[in-house]
Write a protein that holds these residues in place. Structure first.
Motif, mmCIF file in Angstrom:
data_model
loop_
_atom_site.group_PDB
_atom_site.id
_atom_site.type_symbol
_atom_site.label_atom_id
_atom_site.label_comp_id
_atom_site.label_asym_id
_atom_site.label_seq_id
_atom_site.Cartn_x
_atom_site.Cartn_y
_atom_site.Cartn_z
ATOM 1 N N ASP A 6 0.801 -1.225 0.000
ATOM 2 C CA ASP A 6 0.000 0.000 0.000
ATOM 3 C C ASP A 6 0.837 1.280 0.000
ATOM 4 N N LEU A 7 2.133 1.194 0.013
ATOM 5 C CA LEU A 7 2.977 2.378 0.116
ATOM 6 C C LEU A 7 2.995 3.222 -1.153
ATOM 7 N N ASN A 8 2.855 2.636 -2.298
ATOM 8 C CA ASN A 8 2.977 3.382 -3.552
ATOM 9 C C ASN A 8 1.627 3.508 -4.236
ATOM 10 N N ARG A 9 0.606 3.876 -3.478
ATOM 11 C CA ARG A 9 -0.737 4.003 -4.032
ATOM 12 C C ARG A 9 -1.195 5.440 -3.902
ATOM 13 N N TYR A 10 -2.068 5.839 -4.794
ATOM 14 C CA TYR A 10 -2.632 7.186 -4.780
ATOM 15 C C TYR A 10 -3.660 7.302 -3.670
ATOM 16 N N ASP A 11 -3.508 8.312 -2.826
ATOM 17 C CA ASP A 11 -4.453 8.544 -1.732
ATOM 18 C C ASP A 11 -5.337 9.723 -2.113
ATOM 19 N N GLU A 12 -6.597 9.461 -2.403
ATOM 20 C CA GLU A 12 -7.521 10.512 -2.831
ATOM 21 C C GLU A 12 -7.771 11.555 -1.762
ATOM 22 N N SER A 13 -7.614 11.198 -0.508
ATOM 23 C CA SER A 13 -7.841 12.175 0.562
ATOM 24 C C SER A 13 -6.734 13.229 0.603
ATOM 25 N N GLY A 15 -4.996 14.285 -2.282
ATOM 26 C CA GLY A 15 -5.126 15.080 -3.500
ATOM 27 C C GLY A 15 -3.829 15.171 -4.266
ATOM 28 N N ASP A 16 -3.871 15.912 -5.345
ATOM 29 C CA ASP A 16 -2.699 16.075 -6.195
ATOM 30 C C ASP A 16 -1.765 17.128 -5.615
ATOM 31 N N PRO A 17 -0.463 16.959 -5.809
ATOM 32 C CA PRO A 17 0.470 17.990 -5.348
ATOM 33 C C PRO A 17 0.336 19.242 -6.213
ATOM 34 N N ALA A 18 0.702 20.373 -5.649
ATOM 35 C CA ALA A 18 0.662 21.624 -6.406
ATOM 36 C C ALA A 18 1.696 21.551 -7.525
ATOM 37 N N PRO A 19 1.349 22.071 -8.706
ATOM 38 C CA PRO A 19 2.335 22.042 -9.788
ATOM 39 C C PRO A 19 3.520 22.948 -9.429
ATOM 40 N N PRO A 20 4.697 22.619 -9.938
ATOM 41 C CA PRO A 20 5.863 23.460 -9.633
ATOM 42 C C PRO A 20 5.698 24.851 -10.237
#
Length: 103
Positions: A6-13, A15-20
């Motif tokens: 489970d370490l390399n899974r997307y966590d919807e809670s 969210g996406d990181p801010a774009p650089p």
């Protein structure tokens, strides 16, 4: 190893990181400064006339406040007009200077 699945899974809670940060505006500002440096008052006149046309069109379409620090589009148009007139007056002196330097 199965305990780490489970370490390399997307966590919807999360969210996406801010774009650089993209410093595109800094590149644009540098390019405009280079053009102004090379072409002097001719560039200032050209940019101010283009800006006057854009702001006049936007004002006719209903824009009364601009994101420009001056705020009111009438002030922005007055500022751009002063720059256009000043650069138009400066162009003959700038040409004379280049004739003197190169001649």
């Amino acid at each position: 190893m199965s305990g780490y699945a489970d370490l390399n899974r997307y966590d919807e809670s999360v969210g996406d990181p801010a774009p650089p940060f993209d410093p595109l505006r800094l590149c644009v500002f540098t390019t405009v400064a280079l053009i102004a440096c090379v072409l002097g008052p001719v560039a200032v006149l050209a940019f101010s006339v283009i800006a006057i046309a854009g702001y006049a069109r936007a004002r006719r379409a209903g824009l009364l406040r601009s994101h420009c620090k001056l705020g009111d589009t009438r002030l922005v148009l007055a500022y751009l007009t002063v720059l256009a007139v000043a650069s138009a007056v400066a162009i003959p002196f700038w040409i004379a200077l280049w004739i003197h330097v190169l001649g």
